[in-house]
Motif scaffolding. Structure first.
Motif, short mmCIF file in Angstrom:
data_model
loop_
_atom_site.label_atom_id
_atom_site.label_comp_id
_atom_site.label_asym_id
_atom_site.label_seq_id
_atom_site.Cartn_x
_atom_site.Cartn_y
_atom_site.Cartn_z
N TYR A 179 43.37 32.02 37.17
CA TYR A 179 41.95 31.97 36.52
C TYR A 179 40.82 32.57 37.20
CZ TYR A 179 45.17 28.51 35.07
OH TYR A 179 46.50 28.01 34.67
N GLY A 180 41.07 33.45 38.43
CA GLY A 180 40.08 34.06 38.77
C GLY A 180 40.27 34.67 40.33
N TRP A 181 39.29 34.86 40.87
CA TRP A 181 39.64 35.30 42.56
C TRP A 181 38.10 35.14 43.09
CZ3 TRP A 181 36.34 39.20 43.56
CH2 TRP A 181 36.32 40.29 42.69
N SER A 182 38.37 35.15 44.47
CA SER A 182 36.96 34.85 45.09
C SER A 182 37.33 35.56 46.53
CB SER A 182 36.60 33.49 45.49
OG SER A 182 37.41 32.83 46.44
N LEU A 183 36.37 36.24 46.94
CA LEU A 183 36.30 36.77 48.44
C LEU A 183 35.10 36.49 49.22
CD1 LEU A 183 35.21 39.90 48.94
CD2 LEU A 183 37.36 40.48 47.72
N ALA A 184 35.10 36.56 50.45
CA ALA A 184 33.93 36.69 51.21
C ALA A 184 34.18 37.50 52.46
CB ALA A 184 33.81 35.13 51.81
N VAL A 185 32.87 38.02 52.70
CA VAL A 185 33.16 38.91 53.82
C VAL A 185 32.10 38.39 55.17
CG1 VAL A 185 32.52 41.38 54.76
CG2 VAL A 185 33.56 41.14 52.42
N ASP A 186 32.81 38.05 56.08
CA ASP A 186 32.05 37.59 57.18
C ASP A 186 32.17 38.50 58.35
OD1 ASP A 186 34.54 36.81 58.40
OD2 ASP A 186 33.86 34.77 57.95
N GLU A 187 31.61 37.86 59.75
CA GLU A 187 31.47 38.69 60.78
C GLU A 187 32.89 39.14 61.20
OE1 GLU A 187 29.31 35.97 63.36
OE2 GLU A 187 31.20 35.74 64.64
N TYR A 204 29.65 37.28 49.66
CA TYR A 204 30.86 36.59 48.69
C TYR A 204 30.91 37.49 47.48
CZ TYR A 204 27.95 33.36 46.10
OH TYR A 204 26.96 32.89 45.42
N LEU A 205 31.91 37.43 46.56
CA LEU A 205 31.87 37.69 45.31
C LEU A 205 33.00 37.00 44.63
CD1 LEU A 205 30.97 40.02 43.29
CD2 LEU A 205 32.91 41.40 44.10
N VAL A 206 32.68 36.41 43.38
CA VAL A 206 33.68 35.60 42.55
C VAL A 206 33.81 36.17 41.33
CG1 VAL A 206 34.13 33.24 41.79
CG2 VAL A 206 33.12 33.44 44.16
N ASN A 207 34.85 36.07 40.76
CA ASN A 207 35.22 36.29 39.54
C ASN A 207 36.11 35.45 38.66
OD1 ASN A 207 35.53 37.88 37.09
ND2 ASN A 207 36.68 39.61 38.10
N LEU A 208 35.54 34.54 37.72
CA LEU A 208 36.17 33.69 37.01
C LEU A 208 36.39 34.30 35.68
CD1 LEU A 208 33.76 30.58 37.68
CD2 LEU A 208 35.65 31.32 39.02
N THR A 209 37.75 33.99 35.28
CA THR A 209 38.00 34.55 34.07
C THR A 209 37.46 33.45 32.87
OG1 THR A 209 40.18 33.11 33.83
CG2 THR A 209 40.38 35.16 34.49
N ALA A 210 37.26 33.93 31.66
CA ALA A 210 36.58 33.18 30.56
C ALA A 210 37.23 31.72 30.79
CB ALA A 210 36.86 33.70 29.34
N GLY A 211 36.18 30.76 30.52
CA GLY A 211 36.47 29.27 30.78
C GLY A 211 37.07 28.81 31.75
N PHE A 255 35.73 45.70 47.72
CA PHE A 255 36.81 46.07 47.07
C PHE A 255 38.10 46.51 47.87
CE2 PHE A 255 33.42 46.42 43.97
CZ PHE A 255 33.63 45.05 43.31
N ASP A 256 37.63 46.75 49.07
CA ASP A 256 39.04 47.25 49.74
C ASP A 256 39.92 46.49 50.24
OD1 ASP A 256 38.06 49.86 49.82
OD2 ASP A 256 37.35 50.07 51.76
N ARG A 257 39.88 45.18 49.97
CA ARG A 257 40.76 44.34 50.52
C ARG A 257 40.95 43.26 49.32
NH1 ARG A 257 37.35 40.26 53.67
NH2 ARG A 257 37.63 38.72 52.16
N ASP A 258 42.21 42.63 49.62
CA ASP A 258 42.45 41.55 48.88
C ASP A 258 41.61 40.40 48.67
OD1 ASP A 258 44.62 43.11 48.10
OD2 ASP A 258 46.01 42.27 49.43
N PRO A 259 41.54 39.94 47.54
CA PRO A 259 40.65 38.59 47.56
C PRO A 259 41.18 37.63 48.45
CG PRO A 259 41.39 39.06 45.26
CD PRO A 259 42.02 40.04 46.19
#
Ligand code: NAG
Ligand code: NAG
Ligand code: NAG
Ligand code: NAG
Length: 449
Positions: free
Chosen positions: A290-298, A312-319, A280-284
């Motif tokens: 409608y949501g956001w996604s982020l991926a942490v790679d090397e 990775y982490l993805v947050n989709l809003t309802a629907g 959560f330390d950085r912006d998606p």
């Protein structure tokens, strides 16, 4: 147009049909077909259970890279310890809830890191480590991926193996396997001392730090570095009672076995081991209404290079919907952390492989190259987390929407392939102006599941 391009197009079209506008027409027998759960991972198998915690593991799959990966769930009660051990596999830990202290032998030094919710930490195969839930009243939940190395298992079996260093009767310390005379010589301690160590009655791999009945674990719970130092210092000034000294022995073994004998008493934080990385330390990487996604790679967190994993982490809003996309480089594993939704996966031949309703705790996986999409239910956000099996720019390729494969391919070739006019193709392909995460009010599954 080549056969291959043609099949890509067919696939893209089928996807568009399923996941976007024409979706309703496809409800029917295919959608309720027999492979609804094709890429849902089976229930986690309990591998450890004690009064103080449990570990469950779900077997993953070995993809084209041949690397087998498992997903593990570690739950630890307040004031408990996962005893020192090393694995034949790499570990990527994600602290889903709670706080912990992880002790880890890294480049001949002991590193300890405090980690909290959202933190990622890696432990290489063969590195000794332990985990402590230091919080007073909070359970610790860790989700980890356990990644086979090429030498992981000499038996060729598909499990991973823990080698306990602490431990007594159950689990048994690997030290107990050596001939006592060998050990006595190797460690330069007496046979009596040896029997004290390999005879400790630690009950299970997760033990209490506070139960007075487990003297050894209680002492184990102390800061390892401090114990090692305290022991050496205290012995020097004759402070440790003889009976108490026994309980320190396991730690001295660890030190002797795994830590460089020239180990210098450096201060905390002065080691070379990497710090944890908070997701959560950085912006998606991507975010819209409608949501956001982020991926942490090397590139974000270099320690991920060795296990070769992206988190990775993805947050989709309802629907909302994560538009149909493909992972060109990796297998994807997902774990639903919050909410409910749907995961659709399509075969290369353009038929629906899976259309599964998922909820908190469910796990799915998606083979490399297979097109898929996720859709949040209408009643709330859909949060999912996971691992992909490549630490290098696994940029998902979106098939529809702004900047997608479909939009890049539009032109006379696509028109010819579809038997439509270029204008018509343009109209259809350009209709979706959204990118990556799309509103999808009517494709979303209803509230009740
Ligand atoms: C073994 O321990 C004894 C005393 O406990 C010490 O004098 C001796 O130097 C040690 N030997 C080695 C090789 O560490
Ligand atoms: C410790 O052991 C005693 C005797 O076996 C038992 O009665 C007691 O409940 C144990 N205490 C805890 C906290 O487990
Ligand atoms: C996910 O998004 C919702 C809004 O749709 C928000 O309330 C929630 O806090 C987000 N979850 C996380 C973990 O950021
Ligand atoms: C598509 O491929 C899947 C998996 O290989 C197979 O089960 C299915 O029957 C195929 N469908 C068609 C229409 O060829």
């Amino acid at each position: 147009m080549g056969k291959q391009q043609m099949s890509v197009l067919v696939l893209v079209l089928v996807l568009v049909a399923y996941c976007a506008s024409g979706r309703r027409e496809f409800e029917g027998e295919e959608r309720s077909g027999g492979h609804k759960k094709m890429f849902i991972l089976h229930e986690a198998k309990e591998v450890v259970r004690t009064e103080y915690g449990e570990i469950k593991v779900v077997r993953g799959t070995s993809g084209s890279s041949g690397r087998l990966l498992h997903i593990g769930f570690i739950t630890m009660e307040p004031q408990s310890l996962l005893i020192p051990q090393y694995l034949d596999s790499h570990l990527v830990l994600y602290i889903n809830q709670g706080e912990a202290r992880i002790g880890h032998v890294y480049k001949d030094e002991l590193a300890e890191r405090k980690v909290k919710s959202g933190d990622i930490y890696t432990i290489e195969a063969g590195s000794a480590f332990y985990v402590e839930n230091t919080a007073e009243g909070q359970r610790l939940h860790i989700i980890c991926s356990i990644i086979h190395t090429s030498d992981s298992d000499f038996r060729g079996a598909d499990t991973f193996q823990s080698f306990f260093i602490g431990g007594g009767m159950h689990p048994t310390s690997v030290l107990a396997g050596f001939d006592p005379y060998t050990l006595s010589t190797a460690l330069n301690v007496s046979m009596t001392e040896i029997s004290e160590v390999v005879g400790t009655k630690v009950s299970g791999p997760i033990v209490s730090l506070t139960n007075p009945n487990y003297t050894t674990p209680r002492l184990l719970g102390l800061h390892l570095k401090r114990i090692v130092h305290y022991y050496s210092d205290a012995v020097a000034v004759g402070e440790v009672a003889e009976q108490q000294q026994q309980h320190y022995w396991p730690w001295l073994f660890i030190r002797k076995l795994f830590i460089n004998p020239f180990f210098s008493n450096k201060d905390d934080g002065d080691d070379d081991a990497p710090d944890s990385y908070n997701i959560f330390d950085r912006d998606p990487d991507f975010s819209n209404d409608y949501g956001w996604s982020l991926a942490v790679d090397e590139n974000d967190y270099p320690p991920l290079k060795i296990p070769d994993i992206t988190v990775y982490l993805v947050n989709l809003t309802a629907g909302s919907m994560m538009a149909p996309h493909v992972n060109p480089r990796a297998i994807e594993y997902g774990i639903v952390l919050e909410g409910t939704g749907e995961v659709e996966v399509v075969y290369p031949n353009g038929t629906l492989a899976m259309n599964a309703q998922v909820r908190e705790g469910d796990m799915f996986w998606v083979p490399r190259f297979f097109p898929f999409c996720q859709i949040a239910s209408r009643n709330g956000p859909f949060l999912f987390f996971g691992f992909t099996t490549s630490a290098k720019d696994n940029r998902p390729q979106f098939l529809v929407g702004e900047g997608s494969v479909m939009q890049l391919l539009k032109g006379p070739e696509l028109a010819a392939a579809l038997g439509l006019s270029e204008e018509r193709v343009e109209e259809i392909v350009e209709a979706q102006r959204g990118r990556a995460i799309l509103p999808s009010a009517y494709a979303a599954p209803p509230e009740s599941m």
